[in-house]
Design an enzyme around this catalytic site. Structure first.
Site, PDB file in Angstrom:
ATOM      1  N   GLU A 177       0.818  -1.205   0.000  1.00  0.00           N
ATOM      2  CA  GLU A 177       0.000   0.000   0.000  1.00  0.00           C
ATOM      3  C   GLU A 177       0.856   1.262   0.000  1.00  0.00           C
ATOM      4  OE1 GLU A 177      -2.186  -3.318   2.089  1.00  0.00           O
ATOM      5  OE2 GLU A 177      -0.188  -2.456   2.170  1.00  0.00           O
TER       6      GLU A 177
ATOM      7  N   GLU B 200       4.576  -5.023  -9.769  1.00  0.00           N
ATOM      8  CA  GLU B 200       5.964  -4.576  -9.764  1.00  0.00           C
ATOM      9  C   GLU B 200       6.803  -5.402 -10.723  1.00  0.00           C
ATOM     10  OE1 GLU B 200       6.359  -5.251  -5.673  1.00  0.00           O
ATOM     11  OE2 GLU B 200       5.619  -3.269  -5.063  1.00  0.00           O
TER      12      GLU B 200
END
Length: 423
Positions: free
Chosen positions: A61, A336
């Site tokens: 987050e 990612e």
């Protein structure tokens, strides 16, 4: 009534909470030097002028919030950003990556006196909660001070929705405390409305708007050189119960790939020693990054038990397994890896990222496997077939490039709220 009951339970549980936090301190999960922040006591001075507070639970987050931090700072040159998280790993990453005019503090434990101390000192002009971080005292005490609040990039899983529905009065009190909410998906938006949230809008996933993970170029060059004689694949953010399966995959593949190097990045770096001991006991030449041990041509397994280096290893690897998905941990963030041209493999347990995984699946940007034998076949396929590898990695990168307008929309909403407050 609900808050009185909640705080009454916290009061009765105080001895247990204290014991729990003491264990975390002893185990290194809490930062001893900054533990006072967990009690609401600041460790730095409040900057003058406008302060926007962003709260994120942990690493995923917090990283998602970085693009939002940049946008909010760019929007107003004299604005400052306070980012709070609850874990040491996220704190260390934030301290490294936050830009000028942004800084990190640990979020206070959700006891009323700690929260009040925190809010009275920092006096934020607006508060943004990331995803599904619901702490009752933090939310209600902020709302009682007429601080504009937003729930940003909200995600309500099926499990969480069922839990909150059992306490519908309490959930309505908490979710209605946010002045507005932006949701990752239409499903989450609908669930938020049913839980009592106001002004709910589906924008898409803010994780799509994040920048690629950073890298130390010297470290990348050094590792690229030391691994150039290996076929390398990466198991990223692994959890207990997965590492044994990863080593089993290495055992299967090394029979046909003599130059195979398996890199394991555990989700919790403190598990590095036990992973090394397990792999070494099974007869594999295993080296450990936290001990600065070097990779050689005879290295089988490299345990990268360090913090904040996934950007390095995603750039190093063409094929990546996303951890937390072969065991029931809900998976880790595949975004990612997708941004850095990786072919993505994952297990069946991606519940924490179900909407993101659905996007990858729809875009043919991932492969789901169920066990170690299936994982070994998938790793072999994508390591040895460049065309297939590049196709799935390209598909994943296309998915990850979506949502560039999401951050700008949220920044505009925050600016509007603050303009209303000033007028």
């Amino acid at each position: 009534m609900y808050m009185a009951l909640y705080n009454g339970v916290l009061c009765l549980a105080s001895p247990l909470i204290s014991q729990h936090m003491s264990r975390r301190l002893r185990s290194g999960k809490e930062d001893v030097a900054r533990y006072s922040e967990r009690l609401g006591t600041p460790s730095v001075a409040r900057p003058e002028g406008e302060l926007v507070w962003i709260h994120a639970a942990s690493v995923g987050e917090a990283i998602s919030a970085l693009s939002l931090v940049d946008g909010l700072l760019e929007s107003t040159p004299d604005r400052h950003i306070l980012v709070t998280t609850g874990t040491r790993t996220s704190a260390e990453i934030m301290c490294e990556r936050l830009p000028t005019r942004a800084f990190h503090q640990y979020v206070p434990i959700d006891k009323k006196e700690y929260v009040a101390r925190f809010l009275e000192y920092w006096r934020p002009d607006a508060g943004l909660w990331m995803e599904s971080e619901i702490w009752p005292n933090l939310i209600r005490e902020t709302a009682s001070r007429q601080i504009p609040t937003m729930l940003v990039n909200a995600r309500i899983t099926d499990k969480s929705f069922r839990k909150w529905r059992r306490f519908s009065g309490f959930s309505r009190l908490l979710f209605s405390s946010f002045e507005s909410c932006t949701a990752q998906s239409e499903i989450s938006a609908d669930r938020l409305r049913r839980l009592g949230a106001r002004d709910v809008e589906y924008l898409g996933n803010l994780k799509f708007a994040a920048d690629p993970l950073p890298v130390d170029e010297e470290a990348l060059a050094a590792l690229s050189e030391s691994t150039r004689d290996h076929q390398l694949w990466l198991a990223a953010s692994t959890h207990p119960g997965e590492d044994e399966q990863i080593v089993e995959v290495h055992k299967i593949l090394s029979q046909v790939m003599s130059d195979l190097l398996t890199v394991i990045v555990p989700r919790h770096p403190e598990r590095g020693d036990e992973i090394v001991e397990m792999a070494s006991r099974l007869g594999f030449n295993t080296v450990q990054r936290s001990r600065d041990e070097k990779i050689t041509v005879s290295t089988d397994i490299y345990v990268a038990d360090t913090i904040g280096e996934l950007g390095l290893f995603y750039r190093l690897a063409d094929v990546v397994f996303i951890g937390g998905s072969l065991v029931e941990k809900g998976g880790q963030n595949p975004m990612e890896a997708a941004r850095l041209d990786c072919a993505i493999l994952h297990g069946p347990h991606m519940e924490n990222f179900s909407e993101v995984t659905a996007e990858f699946k729809a875009g043919s940007g991932e492969v789901e496997i169920r066990n170690a034998p299936e994982l070994s076949k998938a790793v072999a396929t994508y390591l040895t077939n460049q065309a297939k590898r590049e196709k799935i990695a390209g598909n994943a990168k296309n998915v990850a490039s979506k949502g560039t307008e999401i951050c700008a929309t949220i920044v505009a909403k925050v600016d509007h709220k603050l303009k209303e407050r000033r007028s």
